[in-house]
Design a protein around this motif. Structure first.
Motif, PDB file in Angstrom:
ATOM      1  N   ILE A  12      -8.821   8.996  -1.276  1.00 22.16           N
ATOM      2  CA  ILE A  12      -7.643   9.843  -1.490  1.00 22.16           C
ATOM      3  C   ILE A  12      -8.061  10.922  -2.486  1.00 22.16           C
ATOM      4  CG2 ILE A  12      -5.220   9.926  -2.182  1.00 22.16           C
ATOM      5  CD1 ILE A  12      -5.151   6.857  -1.716  1.00 22.16           C
ATOM      6  N   LYS A  13      -8.336  12.094  -1.962  1.00 21.45           N
ATOM      7  CA  LYS A  13      -8.888  13.177  -2.770  1.00 21.45           C
ATOM      8  C   LYS A  13      -7.967  13.561  -3.927  1.00 21.45           C
ATOM      9  CE  LYS A  13     -10.986  17.713  -2.211  1.00 21.45           C
ATOM     10  NZ  LYS A  13     -11.291  18.790  -1.292  1.00 21.45           N
ATOM     11  N   GLU A  14      -6.673  13.649  -3.656  1.00 16.85           N
ATOM     12  CA  GLU A  14      -5.715  14.067  -4.685  1.00 16.85           C
ATOM     13  C   GLU A  14      -5.662  13.089  -5.858  1.00 16.85           C
ATOM     14  OE1 GLU A  14      -4.313  13.307  -1.311  1.00 16.85           O
ATOM     15  OE2 GLU A  14      -5.362  15.175  -0.874  1.00 16.85           O
ATOM     16  N   LEU A  15      -5.861  11.814  -5.578  1.00 16.53           N
ATOM     17  CA  LEU A  15      -5.795  10.787  -6.620  1.00 16.53           C
ATOM     18  C   LEU A  15      -7.183  10.438  -7.171  1.00 16.53           C
ATOM     19  CD1 LEU A  15      -3.239   8.322  -4.976  1.00 16.53           C
ATOM     20  CD2 LEU A  15      -2.789  10.069  -6.706  1.00 16.53           C
ATOM     21  N   ARG A  16      -8.190  10.954  -6.505  1.00 17.13           N
ATOM     22  CA  ARG A  16      -9.582  10.667  -6.864  1.00 17.13           C
ATOM     23  C   ARG A  16      -9.840   9.161  -6.924  1.00 17.13           C
ATOM     24  NH1 ARG A  16     -11.581  14.347 -11.629  1.00 17.13           N
ATOM     25  NH2 ARG A  16     -13.483  13.374 -10.897  1.00 17.13           N
ATOM     26  N   LYS A  17      -9.368   8.478  -5.870  1.00 18.59           N
ATOM     27  CA  LYS A  17      -9.515   7.025  -5.774  1.00 18.59           C
ATOM     28  C   LYS A  17      -9.766   6.628  -4.328  1.00 18.59           C
ATOM     29  CE  LYS A  17      -6.433   5.492  -9.468  1.00 18.59           C
ATOM     30  NZ  LYS A  17      -7.390   4.726 -10.222  1.00 18.59           N
ATOM     31  N   SER A  33       1.187   9.245  -5.864  1.00 20.16           N
ATOM     32  CA  SER A  33       1.198  10.651  -5.454  1.00 20.16           C
ATOM     33  C   SER A  33       2.311  11.452  -6.130  1.00 20.16           C
ATOM     34  CB  SER A  33       1.312  10.777  -3.930  1.00 20.16           C
ATOM     35  OG  SER A  33       2.547  10.267  -3.485  1.00 20.16           O
ATOM     36  N   HIS A  34       3.314  10.760  -6.675  1.00 17.87           N
ATOM     37  CA  HIS A  34       4.393  11.448  -7.392  1.00 17.87           C
ATOM     38  C   HIS A  34       4.205  11.396  -8.911  1.00 17.87           C
ATOM     39  CE1 HIS A  34       6.357  11.232  -3.447  1.00 17.87           C
ATOM     40  NE2 HIS A  34       6.914  12.355  -3.848  1.00 17.87           N
ATOM     41  N   GLY A  35       3.024  11.023  -9.344  1.00 20.26           N
ATOM     42  CA  GLY A  35       2.720  11.062 -10.774  1.00 20.26           C
ATOM     43  C   GLY A  35       3.210   9.877 -11.587  1.00 20.26           C
ATOM     44  N   ASN A  36       3.692   8.848 -10.918  1.00 16.95           N
ATOM     45  CA  ASN A  36       4.144   7.648 -11.629  1.00 16.95           C
ATOM     46  C   ASN A  36       2.956   6.698 -11.816  1.00 16.95           C
ATOM     47  OD1 ASN A  36       6.900   8.422 -11.712  1.00 16.95           O
ATOM     48  ND2 ASN A  36       7.085   7.853  -9.554  1.00 16.95           N
ATOM     49  N   PHE A  37       1.967   7.168 -12.561  1.00 17.79           N
ATOM     50  CA  PHE A  37       0.698   6.460 -12.635  1.00 17.79           C
ATOM     51  C   PHE A  37       0.805   5.086 -13.272  1.00 17.79           C
ATOM     52  CE2 PHE A  37      -0.563  11.013 -12.608  1.00 17.79           C
ATOM     53  CZ  PHE A  37      -1.052  11.015 -11.302  1.00 17.79           C
ATOM     54  N   LYS A  38       1.590   4.930 -14.304  1.00 18.55           N
ATOM     55  CA  LYS A  38       1.719   3.627 -14.962  1.00 18.55           C
ATOM     56  C   LYS A  38       2.391   2.621 -14.030  1.00 18.55           C
ATOM     57  CE  LYS A  38       0.844   0.996 -18.367  1.00 18.55           C
ATOM     58  NZ  LYS A  38      -0.515   0.498 -18.444  1.00 18.55           N
ATOM     59  N   LEU A  39       3.462   3.061 -13.345  1.00 13.55           N
ATOM     60  CA  LEU A  39       4.123   2.176 -12.382  1.00 13.55           C
ATOM     61  C   LEU A  39       3.185   1.839 -11.227  1.00 13.55           C
ATOM     62  CD1 LEU A  39       7.726   3.707 -12.187  1.00 13.55           C
ATOM     63  CD2 LEU A  39       7.070   1.505 -13.181  1.00 13.55           C
ATOM     64  N   LEU A  78       0.810  -1.220   0.000  1.00  9.62           N
ATOM     65  CA  LEU A  78       0.000   0.000   0.000  1.00  9.62           C
ATOM     66  C   LEU A  78       0.844   1.271   0.000  1.00  9.62           C
ATOM     67  CD1 LEU A  78      -2.772   1.328   0.050  1.00  9.62           C
ATOM     68  CD2 LEU A  78      -2.736   1.128   2.548  1.00  9.62           C
ATOM     69  N   GLU A  79       1.815   1.356   0.861  1.00 13.07           N
ATOM     70  CA  GLU A  79       2.629   2.582   0.963  1.00 13.07           C
ATOM     71  C   GLU A  79       3.429   2.824  -0.319  1.00 13.07           C
ATOM     72  OE1 GLU A  79       2.299   4.964   3.226  1.00 13.07           O
ATOM     73  OE2 GLU A  79       0.737   3.665   4.060  1.00 13.07           O
ATOM     74  N   GLU A  80       3.959   1.761  -0.887  1.00 15.98           N
ATOM     75  CA  GLU A  80       4.712   1.892  -2.133  1.00 15.98           C
ATOM     76  C   GLU A  80       3.795   2.387  -3.255  1.00 15.98           C
ATOM     77  OE1 GLU A  80       7.424  -0.888  -5.136  1.00 15.98           O
ATOM     78  OE2 GLU A  80       6.730  -1.729  -3.226  1.00 15.98           O
ATOM     79  N   TRP A  81       2.578   1.851  -3.317  1.00 18.90           N
ATOM     80  CA  TRP A  81       1.609   2.291  -4.318  1.00 18.90           C
ATOM     81  C   TRP A  81       1.257   3.766  -4.123  1.00 18.90           C
ATOM     82  CZ3 TRP A  81      -3.340   4.218  -3.601  1.00 18.90           C
ATOM     83  CH2 TRP A  81      -4.078   4.410  -4.774  1.00 18.90           C
ATOM     84  N   LYS A  82       0.989   4.174  -2.886  1.00 18.61           N
ATOM     85  CA  LYS A  82       0.640   5.572  -2.608  1.00 18.61           C
ATOM     86  C   LYS A  82       1.774   6.505  -3.002  1.00 18.61           C
ATOM     87  CE  LYS A  82      -0.960   6.296   1.577  1.00 18.61           C
ATOM     88  NZ  LYS A  82      -1.437   6.146   2.962  1.00 18.61           N
ATOM     89  N   GLU A  83       2.994   6.104  -2.728  1.00 18.33           N
ATOM     90  CA  GLU A  83       4.171   6.908  -3.075  1.00 18.33           C
ATOM     91  C   GLU A  83       4.276   7.098  -4.587  1.00 18.33           C
ATOM     92  OE1 GLU A  83       7.618   9.099  -2.140  1.00 18.33           O
ATOM     93  OE2 GLU A  83       6.176   8.229  -0.754  1.00 18.33           O
ATOM     94  N   LEU A  84       4.158   6.011  -5.323  1.00 17.20           N
ATOM     95  CA  LEU A  84       4.233   6.094  -6.791  1.00 17.20           C
ATOM     96  C   LEU A  84       3.100   6.954  -7.351  1.00 17.20           C
ATOM     97  CD1 LEU A  84       5.074   2.378  -7.712  1.00 17.20           C
ATOM     98  CD2 LEU A  84       6.555   4.369  -8.076  1.00 17.20           C
TER      99      LEU A  84
END
Length: 193
Positions: free
Chosen positions: A164-169, A16-22, A8-14
């Motif tokens: 997560i408001k910023e990610l709209r998810k 939130s930093h715009g690495n959407f495909k990863l 979960l934390e690794e996914w949130k980090e990716l």
């Protein structure tokens, strides 16, 4: 709450930093299987009996459909949609342990949806029917919900407790199964045994 989800934390980090495909790759390869196990463990006890039938309304997000199917563990599963997208069907096939029959509606008109669902019920030999209204167009889902109540189906909706408001998810792992209508609890006077 979701600390047991290893990725979960690794996914949130990716994400939130715009690495959407990863983030998407990590989600579907590692995080989503954890979410499925957690969800199924929490909600499978809501579905008792043999010959369980699941009718799932499908839109553009296959995840809620997969979660509900893995909790219900249906003996027969019908997926109803107005539009087929190979990528979405591929995701469903990748994660579902059960077979399903895809039903494509010609439109989202009330009569089309209602008649199609009624015809599906004629194919099954069970009164243990769950109708998942999480996916699909609002008009289609509204029609399906009316049908579900008329024909005494348990109606479910996959919701979430954290967003997560910023990610709209929704936050992965915060998914909840909402029993919108259960004829045995909500209208017990109609029980036919």
């Amino acid at each position: 709450m979701n600390s047991e989800l290893k990725y979960l934390e690794e996914w949130k980090e990716l994400a939130s930093h715009g690495n959407f495909k990863l983030a998407e790759n990590l989600y579907f390869e590692k995080l989503f299987p954890e979410v499925i196990r957690k969800f199924s463990s929490e909600f499978s006890s809501l579905f008792k009996g043999d010959e369980k039938v699941l009718i799932s309304m499908l839109g553009f997000s296959p995840e809620p459909l997969i979660l509900t199917a893995e909790a219900v563990k249906p003996t027969q599963h019908f997926i109803v949609t107005t539009e087929v997208r190979d990528e979405i069907i591929g995701r469903i096939e990748e994660y579902l342990e059960s077979d399903f029959e895809l039903i494509i509606l010609k439109d989202s008109d009330f009569n089309t949806v209602y008649k199609t669902l009624k015809e599906l019920l004629l194919k099954v030999d069970s009164n243990n029917v769950t109708l998942d209204i999480t996916g699909g167009k609002k008009s289609t889902v509204a029609s399906a919900a009316i049908f579900g109540k008329d024909y005494r189906a348990k109606i479910t909706y996959v919701d979430f407790s954290e967003y997560i408001k910023e990610l709209r998810k929704p936050l992965p792992g915060s998914e909840l199964l909402n029993i919108v209508y259960d004829p045995n609890k909500d209208q017990p006077e109609l029980n036919i045994e």
